[in-house]
Design a protein around this motif. Structure first.
Motif, PDB file in Angstrom:
ATOM      1  N   TYR A  10     -39.834  87.998 -19.771  1.00  0.00           N
ATOM      2  CA  TYR A  10     -38.798  89.023 -19.938  1.00  0.00           C
ATOM      3  C   TYR A  10     -38.256  88.790 -21.349  1.00  0.00           C
ATOM      4  O   TYR A  10     -37.367  87.966 -21.556  1.00  0.00           O
ATOM      5  CB  TYR A  10     -37.718  88.830 -18.872  1.00  0.00           C
ATOM      6  N   GLU A  13     -37.690  85.138 -22.705  1.00  0.00           N
ATOM      7  CA  GLU A  13     -37.333  84.276 -21.573  1.00  0.00           C
ATOM      8  C   GLU A  13     -38.423  84.256 -20.511  1.00  0.00           C
ATOM      9  O   GLU A  13     -39.268  85.157 -20.455  1.00  0.00           O
ATOM     10  CB  GLU A  13     -36.092  84.842 -20.865  1.00  0.00           C
ATOM     11  N   PRO A  16     -36.827  86.682 -14.932  1.00  0.00           N
ATOM     12  CA  PRO A  16     -36.012  86.293 -13.782  1.00  0.00           C
ATOM     13  C   PRO A  16     -36.707  86.598 -12.444  1.00  0.00           C
ATOM     14  O   PRO A  16     -36.452  85.937 -11.466  1.00  0.00           O
ATOM     15  CB  PRO A  16     -34.744  87.139 -13.927  1.00  0.00           C
ATOM     16  N   ARG A  17     -37.582  87.612 -12.449  1.00  0.00           N
ATOM     17  CA  ARG A  17     -38.275  87.966 -11.201  1.00  0.00           C
ATOM     18  C   ARG A  17     -39.783  87.960 -11.446  1.00  0.00           C
ATOM     19  O   ARG A  17     -40.291  88.685 -12.304  1.00  0.00           O
ATOM     20  CB  ARG A  17     -37.851  89.366 -10.742  1.00  0.00           C
ATOM     21  N   LEU A  20     -41.406  91.452 -10.943  1.00  0.00           N
ATOM     22  CA  LEU A  20     -41.010  92.574 -11.796  1.00  0.00           C
ATOM     23  C   LEU A  20     -41.405  92.388 -13.257  1.00  0.00           C
ATOM     24  O   LEU A  20     -41.029  93.194 -14.101  1.00  0.00           O
ATOM     25  CB  LEU A  20     -39.495  92.773 -11.704  1.00  0.00           C
ATOM     26  N   GLY A  66     -37.309  83.795 -10.205  1.00  0.00           N
ATOM     27  CA  GLY A  66     -37.262  84.011  -8.755  1.00  0.00           C
ATOM     28  C   GLY A  66     -38.592  84.509  -8.239  1.00  0.00           C
ATOM     29  O   GLY A  66     -39.200  85.410  -8.819  1.00  0.00           O
ATOM     30  N   ILE A  87     -34.954  78.904 -15.741  1.00  0.00           N
ATOM     31  CA  ILE A  87     -34.162  79.848 -16.542  1.00  0.00           C
ATOM     32  C   ILE A  87     -34.233  79.411 -18.001  1.00  0.00           C
ATOM     33  O   ILE A  87     -34.029  78.229 -18.301  1.00  0.00           O
ATOM     34  CB  ILE A  87     -32.684  79.849 -16.070  1.00  0.00           C
ATOM     35  N   GLN A 111     -30.308  80.537 -23.262  1.00  0.00           N
ATOM     36  CA  GLN A 111     -30.968  81.570 -22.474  1.00  0.00           C
ATOM     37  C   GLN A 111     -30.129  82.828 -22.436  1.00  0.00           C
ATOM     38  O   GLN A 111     -28.973  82.815 -22.813  1.00  0.00           O
ATOM     39  CB  GLN A 111     -31.266  81.057 -21.058  1.00  0.00           C
ATOM     40  N   GLY A 112     -30.763  83.872 -21.981  1.00  0.00           N
ATOM     41  CA  GLY A 112     -30.034  85.124 -21.818  1.00  0.00           C
ATOM     42  C   GLY A 112     -30.096  86.020 -23.044  1.00  0.00           C
ATOM     43  O   GLY A 112     -29.567  87.112 -23.038  1.00  0.00           O
TER      44      GLY A 112
ATOM     45  N   ALA B  61     -26.620  83.981 -18.342  1.00  0.00           N
ATOM     46  CA  ALA B  61     -26.730  85.445 -18.264  1.00  0.00           C
ATOM     47  C   ALA B  61     -26.893  85.865 -16.804  1.00  0.00           C
ATOM     48  O   ALA B  61     -27.666  85.255 -16.060  1.00  0.00           O
ATOM     49  CB  ALA B  61     -27.920  85.907 -19.080  1.00  0.00           C
ATOM     50  N   HIS B  63     -28.349  88.211 -15.213  1.00  0.00           N
ATOM     51  CA  HIS B  63     -29.630  88.606 -14.600  1.00  0.00           C
ATOM     52  C   HIS B  63     -30.469  87.405 -14.172  1.00  0.00           C
ATOM     53  O   HIS B  63     -31.412  87.557 -13.413  1.00  0.00           O
ATOM     54  CB  HIS B  63     -30.421  89.517 -15.544  1.00  0.00           C
ATOM     55  N   ASN B  64     -30.138  86.229 -14.686  1.00  0.00           N
ATOM     56  CA  ASN B  64     -30.876  85.029 -14.276  1.00  0.00           C
ATOM     57  C   ASN B  64     -30.345  84.434 -12.986  1.00  0.00           C
ATOM     58  O   ASN B  64     -31.004  83.611 -12.362  1.00  0.00           O
ATOM     59  CB  ASN B  64     -30.821  83.972 -15.383  1.00  0.00           C
ATOM     60  N   ILE B  65     -29.149  84.814 -12.609  1.00  0.00           N
ATOM     61  CA  ILE B  65     -28.541  84.275 -11.385  1.00  0.00           C
ATOM     62  C   ILE B  65     -28.604  85.320 -10.267  1.00  0.00           C
ATOM     63  O   ILE B  65     -29.051  85.046  -9.167  1.00  0.00           O
ATOM     64  CB  ILE B  65     -27.071  83.862 -11.649  1.00  0.00           C
ATOM     65  N   ARG B  67     -30.647  87.927  -9.426  1.00  0.00           N
ATOM     66  CA  ARG B  67     -31.960  88.396  -9.873  1.00  0.00           C
ATOM     67  C   ARG B  67     -32.317  89.689  -9.154  1.00  0.00           C
ATOM     68  O   ARG B  67     -33.038  89.687  -8.163  1.00  0.00           O
ATOM     69  CB  ARG B  67     -32.987  87.301  -9.621  1.00  0.00           C
ATOM     70  N   GLN B  69     -33.485  93.850  -9.256  1.00  0.00           N
ATOM     71  CA  GLN B  69     -34.286  94.850  -9.950  1.00  0.00           C
ATOM     72  C   GLN B  69     -33.389  95.717 -10.840  1.00  0.00           C
ATOM     73  O   GLN B  69     -33.744  96.044 -11.963  1.00  0.00           O
ATOM     74  CB  GLN B  69     -34.961  95.718  -8.897  1.00  0.00           C
ATOM     75  N   TYR B  71     -30.658  95.131 -12.422  1.00  0.00           N
ATOM     76  CA  TYR B  71     -30.205  94.514 -13.673  1.00  0.00           C
ATOM     77  C   TYR B  71     -31.296  94.485 -14.722  1.00  0.00           C
ATOM     78  O   TYR B  71     -31.029  94.584 -15.896  1.00  0.00           O
ATOM     79  CB  TYR B  71     -29.759  93.079 -13.401  1.00  0.00           C
ATOM     80  N   LEU B  72     -32.523  94.319 -14.262  1.00  0.00           N
ATOM     81  CA  LEU B  72     -33.601  94.158 -15.218  1.00  0.00           C
ATOM     82  C   LEU B  72     -34.051  95.492 -15.792  1.00  0.00           C
ATOM     83  O   LEU B  72     -34.222  95.635 -16.979  1.00  0.00           O
ATOM     84  CB  LEU B  72     -34.801  93.488 -14.544  1.00  0.00           C
ATOM     85  N   LYS B  73     -34.207  96.469 -14.912  1.00  0.00           N
ATOM     86  CA  LYS B  73     -34.803  97.720 -15.378  1.00  0.00           C
ATOM     87  C   LYS B  73     -33.771  98.617 -16.049  1.00  0.00           C
ATOM     88  O   LYS B  73     -33.998  99.164 -17.083  1.00  0.00           O
ATOM     89  CB  LYS B  73     -35.428  98.464 -14.198  1.00  0.00           C
ATOM     90  N   ASP B  92     -32.260  94.932  -4.575  1.00  0.00           N
ATOM     91  CA  ASP B  92     -32.497  93.684  -3.848  1.00  0.00           C
ATOM     92  C   ASP B  92     -32.458  92.532  -4.843  1.00  0.00           C
ATOM     93  O   ASP B  92     -32.594  92.741  -6.043  1.00  0.00           O
ATOM     94  CB  ASP B  92     -33.839  93.727  -3.111  1.00  0.00           C
TER      95      ASP B  92
END
Lengths: 114, 474
Positions: A10, A13, A16-17, A20, A66, A87, A111-112, B61, B63-65, B67, B69, B71-73, B92
């Motif tokens: 991402y 980084e 996070p998923r 995705l 994740g 992370i 990060q972030g 940040a 979006h790392n905690i 996690r 969809q 927040y990312l998109k 989710d």
């Protein structure tokens, strides 16, 4: 013994998923600590496709954020080492892995920022 | 928050109170973010949901905690402005225990008086508990409170979840009493906006200026009598659904304003120049033929095209075959329980009568017929004598004649009479005379007791009182 590592991305980084991520870095690392990367843009965002790629590219280690338990268990069953909930910067993640300092849930450096 | 230097909330109580004392025990996951979307604080519920402790998550940040969809998109944070309300998204997340959890996130921006962003408050609802019982509550033949097993209805029940799943405007058509309101609510309740508000407004019930104020709100002093700012239904429905019933009654000028709003999602209240961003799904309903009205220039064509993106037509009850029996059983059970009676089923002759009637008032009329029958029934079975007399005498009630689509209403507005009473005044010249006759007969039948007469007519007590005064009935 050389290693092949896949990291869903991402920006700079670790994604996070796992399910995705739209791109991934495939890192080939040698025993002397040198490594080279290849960035792969994924045609489709999907955990199944990523698992398929991990198996077909002979990846032995995955660094990710994740990940759902079913994919984690599947990769473990396929004898792939998964460092999840990581992370931070993916490059620093690789460095830490090669120094045997990486662990699941690690929070690495700055990060972030994307 | 730092334990050694607790953050205080001052100005609310006599003495400042530690913010943690208020936030920590709230059962909804709460996360406070700084302007760069890094976590400053999370309460216990948020820790339980994400699997991260507050100290671990601090300065990371979001979006790392969390996690998710969303927040990312398409981060909901980017939609927040000082003038906009909170932003809600259903999504989710995958927590540290590798569980995927459905959540609804409400994000509120915190701004200082000049409008500079100070941070965000993020409330995350865990939807795991609410989704499952809802699925179990579905009746065998139905969807979200709508009942039927005819092919048309089964098709609708299959379509409704698909309609609910997207966010397009919906146009619901169908005769009066077919369940347009219920379908609109079913779409809302099965959509991602289910936890948001469902706001209904009847466009035919208010004069133009009032409707405009109701829909878009007004600023103080916008017109005589506007003593205070008023938000309007669109802003009340923010993050939810707005149902515009009888959209065909909306004046053309207001339709233009509505069209503008649908295009840019900004509400400009009457008398105000500052717009407010809203995120509202619009569902419109009407019993008339809007295409025909558009041809006659009584309804804007562009509005029709805008609303007609997704269309749901509800069939009249007379075309639904076996659904009459199914609905009869349903209402019989419902009213028997409500009135404490032991009525099990209608007698075959009564069922024949119910099956052969045309139901111009559709499901609403059938419901009123059964309610009336349960009220007057003294046995364990509904007999033909317990049903309103017009069913057996084959005379349609006045409500039956009023339905068929017409823009110019010579007859009474829909819903003004229930199907539970027979207007026996044959040859009555006008509706007023028929209605007067119905009131008189109801009063005679109930021995002059207005409460019972109102119930018999299917009206409220005040409606009966008003009409008695109107017709000067002694």
């Amino acid at each position: 013994m050389s290693r092949k590592i896949l990291i869903p991305l991402y920006g700079h980084e670790v994604a996070p998923r796992f399910d995705l991520a739209s791109e991934a870095a495939i890192v080939s690392a040698d025993d002397d600590g040198t490594w080279e990367k290849k960035i792969v843009v994924l045609a489709q965002v999907s955990a199944e496709k990523l698992c398929h790629m991990i198996l077909t590219k002979d990846v032995d280690t995955v660094i990710c954020g994740g990940i759902e338990d079913q994919y984690y268990q599947y990769l473990n069953w396929k004898r792939i080492r998964v460092y999840d909930s990581v992370i931070g910067s993916w490059k620093q993640g690789v460095e830490q892995l090669l120094k045997n300092k990486l662990y699941p849930g690690a929070i690495i450096g700055q990060q972030g920022e994307n | 928050m730092d334990d050694h230097f607790p953050h205080l909330i001052s100005g609310l109580f006599d003495h400042p109170v530690a913010a943690e004392a208020i936030l920590e025990e709230i059962p909804t996951a709460l996360i406070l973010l700084d302007a760069r979307r890094r976590i400053r604080y999370m309460n216990r519920a948020a820790s339980a949901l994400t699997g991260y402790g507050p100290q671990e998550a601090k300065n990371i940040a979001c979006h790392n905690i969390v996690r998710t969809q969303a927040y990312l998109k398409d981060s909901p944070v980017s939609k927040i402005a000082p003038d906009s309300g909170p932003v809600c998204v259903q999504s989710d997340l995958i927590n540290r225990e590798r569980l995927r959890i459905d959540v609804r996130i409400t994000m509120i921006g915190l701004f200082d008086p000049p409008g500079r962003c100070l941070g965000y408050v993020d409330a995350i609802e865990d939807l795991r508990g609410s989704a499952q019982p809802k699925a179990q509550m579905q009746p065998a033949f139905g969807f979200a409170g709508m009942i039927g097993k005819s092919p048309d209805m089964e098709n609708i029940f299959r379509t409704l979840p698909l309609i609910a799943g997207n966010d397009s405007p919906v146009l619901i058509t169908g005769e009066t009493g077919t369940g347009k309101d219920r379908a609109a609510r079913a779409i809302h309740e099965n959509s991602g906006r289910a936890r948001g508000p469902f706001v209904k407004i009847n466009c035919g019930a208010l004069p133009e200026t009032l409707l405009e104020s109701e829909l878009f709100g007004h600023c103080k002093g916008a017109f005589p009598g506007a003593a205070e700012n008023r938000q309007g239904r669109f802003r009340l429905a923010h993050n939810g659904t707005l149902y515009l019933a009888e959209i065909g009654d909306m004046p053309l000028a207001l339709q233009a304003r509505l069209l503008n709003l649908l295009d840019n999602n900004t509400v400009y209240p009457m008398g105000g120049t500052r717009g407010f961003q809203v995120d509202v799904r619009v569902i419109a309903g009407d019993h008339r033929n809007l295409e025909q009205m558009a041809e006659q220039s009584a309804f804007r064509k562009d509005m029709l095209f805008r609303l007609n993106m997704v269309r749901l037509h509800l069939p009249p009850l007379r075309q639904r075959g076996d659904d009459i029996g199914l609905l009869t059983d349903h209402f019989l059970h419902q009213f028997s329980t409500a009135f404490g009676k032991d009525i099990r089923e209608p007698a075959p002759e009564a069922l024949d009568l119910l099956n052969t009637y045309s139901y111009p008032g559709n499901v609403r009329e059938l419901r009123n017929i059964i309610k009336y029958a349960v009220n007057v029934c003294r046995q364990h079975q509904i007999e033909p004598r317990d049903l309103p007399a017009y069913l057996s005498s084959n005379i349609e009630p006045a409500a039956g004649r009023m339905e068929h689509d017409t823009r110019t209403r010579q007859e009474p507005p829909p819903g003004t009479v229930s199907g539970s009473f027979q207007p026996t005044a044959e040859g009555a010249a006008t509706w007023a005379e028929t209605e007067k006759q119905m009131i008189i007969e109801a009063l005679v039948r109930t021995g002059g007791r207005r409460n019972k007469a109102a119930a018999l007519l299917g009206w409220g007590r005040s409606t009966l009182w008003r009409k008695i005064k109107q017709y000067q009935i002694q």
